[in-house]
Design a protein around this motif. Sequence first.
Motif, PDB file in Angstrom:
ATOM      1  N   GLY A 312       5.483  23.718  23.055  1.00 51.27           N
ATOM      2  CA  GLY A 312       4.742  24.327  21.958  1.00 51.27           C
ATOM      3  C   GLY A 312       3.420  23.656  21.692  1.00 51.27           C
ATOM      4  N   SER A 313       2.514  23.721  22.662  1.00 47.98           N
ATOM      5  CA  SER A 313       1.146  23.242  22.427  1.00 47.98           C
ATOM      6  C   SER A 313       0.186  24.170  23.142  1.00 47.98           C
ATOM      7  N   GLU A 314      -0.948  24.428  22.506  1.00 52.09           N
ATOM      8  CA  GLU A 314      -1.919  25.354  23.078  1.00 52.09           C
ATOM      9  C   GLU A 314      -3.267  25.169  22.401  1.00 52.09           C
ATOM     10  N   ALA A 315      -4.209  26.020  22.764  1.00 52.47           N
ATOM     11  CA  ALA A 315      -5.492  26.145  22.073  1.00 52.47           C
ATOM     12  C   ALA A 315      -6.277  24.837  22.006  1.00 52.47           C
ATOM     13  N   PRO A 316      -6.560  24.198  23.141  1.00 51.01           N
ATOM     14  CA  PRO A 316      -7.396  22.993  23.079  1.00 51.01           C
ATOM     15  C   PRO A 316      -8.797  23.328  22.601  1.00 51.01           C
ATOM     16  N   GLU A 317      -9.362  22.435  21.819  1.00 48.65           N
ATOM     17  CA  GLU A 317     -10.753  22.535  21.367  1.00 48.65           C
ATOM     18  C   GLU A 317     -11.327  21.132  21.417  1.00 48.65           C
ATOM     19  N   VAL A 318     -12.434  20.953  22.148  1.00 48.01           N
ATOM     20  CA  VAL A 318     -12.975  19.618  22.396  1.00 48.01           C
ATOM     21  C   VAL A 318     -14.391  19.512  21.855  1.00 48.01           C
ATOM     22  N   ILE A 319     -14.654  18.416  21.143  1.00 51.85           N
ATOM     23  CA  ILE A 319     -16.004  18.096  20.693  1.00 51.85           C
ATOM     24  C   ILE A 319     -16.304  16.652  21.084  1.00 51.85           C
ATOM     25  N   TYR A 320     -17.580  16.308  21.033  1.00 49.58           N
ATOM     26  CA  TYR A 320     -17.995  14.928  21.283  1.00 49.58           C
ATOM     27  C   TYR A 320     -18.668  14.388  20.033  1.00 49.58           C
ATOM     28  N   LYS A 321     -18.287  13.173  19.627  1.00 46.10           N
ATOM     29  CA  LYS A 321     -18.910  12.538  18.456  1.00 46.10           C
ATOM     30  C   LYS A 321     -18.776  11.028  18.560  1.00 46.10           C
ATOM     31  N   GLY A 323     -19.293   8.597  20.654  1.00 51.16           N
ATOM     32  CA  GLY A 323     -18.653   7.892  21.760  1.00 51.16           C
ATOM     33  C   GLY A 323     -17.277   8.372  22.136  1.00 51.16           C
ATOM     34  N   TYR A 324     -16.737   9.360  21.421  1.00 50.80           N
ATOM     35  CA  TYR A 324     -15.398   9.864  21.724  1.00 50.80           C
ATOM     36  C   TYR A 324     -15.418  11.378  21.923  1.00 50.80           C
ATOM     37  N   TYR A 325     -14.548  11.818  22.826  1.00 60.73           N
ATOM     38  CA  TYR A 325     -14.212  13.238  22.936  1.00 60.73           C
ATOM     39  C   TYR A 325     -12.953  13.462  22.108  1.00 60.73           C
ATOM     40  N   TYR A 326     -13.051  14.330  21.115  1.00 57.63           N
ATOM     41  CA  TYR A 326     -11.910  14.651  20.258  1.00 57.63           C
ATOM     42  C   TYR A 326     -11.316  15.971  20.718  1.00 57.63           C
ATOM     43  N   LEU A 327     -10.037  15.943  21.042  1.00 60.43           N
ATOM     44  CA  LEU A 327      -9.306  17.119  21.520  1.00 60.43           C
ATOM     45  C   LEU A 327      -8.349  17.582  20.422  1.00 60.43           C
ATOM     46  N   PHE A 328      -8.674  18.710  19.812  1.00 60.78           N
ATOM     47  CA  PHE A 328      -7.810  19.326  18.807  1.00 60.78           C
ATOM     48  C   PHE A 328      -6.892  20.323  19.517  1.00 60.78           C
ATOM     49  N   PRO A 337       5.010  28.238  11.737  1.00 57.99           N
ATOM     50  CA  PRO A 337       4.955  26.789  11.973  1.00 57.99           C
ATOM     51  C   PRO A 337       3.611  26.238  12.426  1.00 57.99           C
ATOM     52  N   TYR A 338       2.719  27.071  12.939  1.00 52.61           N
ATOM     53  CA  TYR A 338       1.454  26.634  13.521  1.00 52.61           C
ATOM     54  C   TYR A 338       0.829  25.482  12.740  1.00 52.61           C
ATOM     55  N   ASN A 339       0.497  24.389  13.432  1.00 53.11           N
ATOM     56  CA  ASN A 339      -0.176  23.253  12.803  1.00 53.11           C
ATOM     57  C   ASN A 339      -1.099  22.605  13.827  1.00 53.11           C
ATOM     58  N   THR A 340      -2.032  21.793  13.368  1.00 49.53           N
ATOM     59  CA  THR A 340      -3.094  21.261  14.213  1.00 49.53           C
ATOM     60  C   THR A 340      -3.006  19.746  14.307  1.00 49.53           C
ATOM     61  N   ARG A 341      -3.189  19.235  15.529  1.00 51.24           N
ATOM     62  CA  ARG A 341      -3.233  17.792  15.786  1.00 51.24           C
ATOM     63  C   ARG A 341      -4.540  17.453  16.504  1.00 51.24           C
ATOM     64  N   VAL A 342      -4.849  16.158  16.592  1.00 47.95           N
ATOM     65  CA  VAL A 342      -6.050  15.729  17.291  1.00 47.95           C
ATOM     66  C   VAL A 342      -5.800  14.409  18.001  1.00 47.95           C
ATOM     67  N   VAL A 343      -6.346  14.292  19.205  1.00 43.21           N
ATOM     68  CA  VAL A 343      -6.325  13.054  19.987  1.00 43.21           C
ATOM     69  C   VAL A 343      -7.757  12.805  20.461  1.00 43.21           C
ATOM     70  N   ARG A 344      -7.998  11.649  21.071  1.00 50.17           N
ATOM     71  CA  ARG A 344      -9.364  11.371  21.508  1.00 50.17           C
ATOM     72  C   ARG A 344      -9.377  10.482  22.744  1.00 50.17           C
ATOM     73  N   SER A 345     -10.549  10.500  23.417  1.00 50.87           N
ATOM     74  CA  SER A 345     -10.745   9.700  24.627  1.00 50.87           C
ATOM     75  C   SER A 345     -12.209   9.316  24.750  1.00 50.87           C
ATOM     76  N   ASN A 347     -13.493   9.302  27.655  1.00 49.47           N
ATOM     77  CA  ASN A 347     -13.881  10.057  28.837  1.00 49.47           C
ATOM     78  C   ASN A 347     -13.419  11.501  28.692  1.00 49.47           C
ATOM     79  N   ILE A 348     -14.208  12.444  29.181  1.00 46.30           N
ATOM     80  CA  ILE A 348     -13.873  13.847  29.030  1.00 46.30           C
ATOM     81  C   ILE A 348     -12.545  14.196  29.702  1.00 46.30           C
ATOM     82  N   ASP A 349     -12.191  13.508  30.789  1.00 46.94           N
ATOM     83  CA  ASP A 349     -10.940  13.830  31.486  1.00 46.94           C
ATOM     84  C   ASP A 349      -9.809  12.878  31.143  1.00 46.94           C
ATOM     85  N   GLY A 350      -9.958  12.147  30.040  1.00 42.92           N
ATOM     86  CA  GLY A 350      -8.891  11.297  29.541  1.00 42.92           C
ATOM     87  C   GLY A 350      -8.941   9.882  30.091  1.00 42.92           C
ATOM     88  N   PRO A 351      -7.910   9.101  29.741  1.00 46.86           N
ATOM     89  CA  PRO A 351      -6.729   9.490  28.969  1.00 46.86           C
ATOM     90  C   PRO A 351      -7.021   9.660  27.482  1.00 46.86           C
TER      91      PRO A 351
END
Length: 554
Positions: A312-321, A323-328, A337-345, A347-351
């Motif tokens: 149950g994960s979908e709809a990636p949205e990526v911004i840069y701010k 020094g980090y790429y934030y992936l929502f 149930p739909y809810n939103t999380r965010v991670v960051r890297s 580098n654009i290709d992670g980790p």
Amino acid sequence: MKHLLILSIYIIALTFAGCKDDDVEPKEDDTETDTEFTIPTYDDDYSDIASWSDRNKWNLANVHDPSVAYYDGYYYMYGTDASYGNVHEGHGHFQGKRSTDLVNWEWVGGPFYDPPSWVADSLNAIRSRMGLEAIPEEDINYGYWAPVVRRVNVGGQEILRMYYSIVINNYIKSGKANTDANFDGSWTERAFIGMCESTDPAGAEWEDKGFVTTSSSDRGLDYSRSSLSDWDAYFYYNAIDPTYIVTPEGEHYLIHGSWHSGFAILQVDPATGKPLNTLGDPWADNASELQARYGKRIGTRVGSGYWSRWQGSEAPEVIYKDGYYYLFMAYDPLNVPYNTRVVRSENIDGPYYDITGRNFTNGEGDSYPIVTHPYKFNLSYGWVGISHCAIFQKEDTDEWFYMSQGRLPENVPGIPVSNAIMMGHVRRIVWCPASKSEPDNLWPVALPERYAAVPDYGTITKDSLVGTWEHINLEYKYGQQNTASSLTLNADGTMSGALTGSWSYDEAKKQLTLGDVIVCVEREVDWEASPRRVTLVYAGTEKNLNATYWGKKK
């Protein structure tokens, strides 16, 4: 594959009406001036204007999976083909809206009416190479989902570039329509991502550029499915829900994925918008071989096991701010149930890592912080299904915004199929410290109340925070709304009610410390009040909290 739970519905619209100055007069303790502006007065229940002929009244009604880009003086927004009552059907695909202020929106047409001819051609060319019979074009079932739109410069000219998703809802083996009666022991067909461009979005003039990528499998030609309850998916990458980013170095990337094994990243040519490398056949004998052709996997909610194929994960949205790429990303089904999380890297290709240090690229578990979640303040039914977001920066400012649909809960009295109401929600993002000991480690969360362009009335003082608030502990409760409890901030720096202990406030940073959690304070409109009025709100998190604090002053 993503579920669109929009069954028999109706549709609606919105109107804006002016408010007198005294309607928006701030409370006495907010030390504000008499700046004039108009508070939105439209009803979130837009079912009384549920017709296509009323589309110019809709404002933010019928928004689903939005994407936003600024172009030629307007913010343009496009989304999934969906509407209350399905009234959009027969009127073109990926309908849009535009706005100058992010509060008042007008309808604009989408890029095309008929399915692009390349889709059937590409589908049947792949089927031929798989040894399958072609599906007659008139028998293909198309779904139009989740575009992403960006302003880009090509050859010195600024254009809007849109990547869009088209899903084929026929069985692979027989080519028949996806119904229980037609089940043939195979998975349903693939999705495609295409691309189009425009220099006249106001006139709905778009030039289609065709195929970009398609759903791909690491299981060779074994597309068998044991039963309708088998979720051990054939496709490794599901070619829907694209996001698109230009890095500070000028490289262009497309990231996509929904519910299957995770998110793929493809580098594309800045001039053409197409993949830099030839993709080849969309099947391989293993994941490594597939990733070499169809893109590296940069994130997955579940790293291994049965449910890693259908997560149950979908709809990636990526911004840069900064020094980090934030992936929502969106979690769980979209109806409630739909809810939103965010991670960051870095580098654009992670980790990519979450606020706790979990490695999302390796699938080390649910990611935090929670950016949005189903919720309910007092005096309202609240909202559910709040995700699949667009993240964008307001032109010529440092302000960031979150936009998604919000749905009313199920069974709201007086509204038939209330959960099919899809209201666009625009919210400001605040960047808050991960903990007291990391004041510069800032993470994004959305404010609890929607954006209404409240003017800057001046400093938010400590004294203005004293009083009673509605506090929500925005935590992960599958399919449930987080509800508000009363919180009192006492003048002596103590708290009572939903939280106890002490509180303090940094006026310069607009940061309120509630025990061990730092939240950011802003002014917004209280959308639940009658009449709506200006109030104070807060949002923030703490890296070990596994939740977000939302609050609104009464």
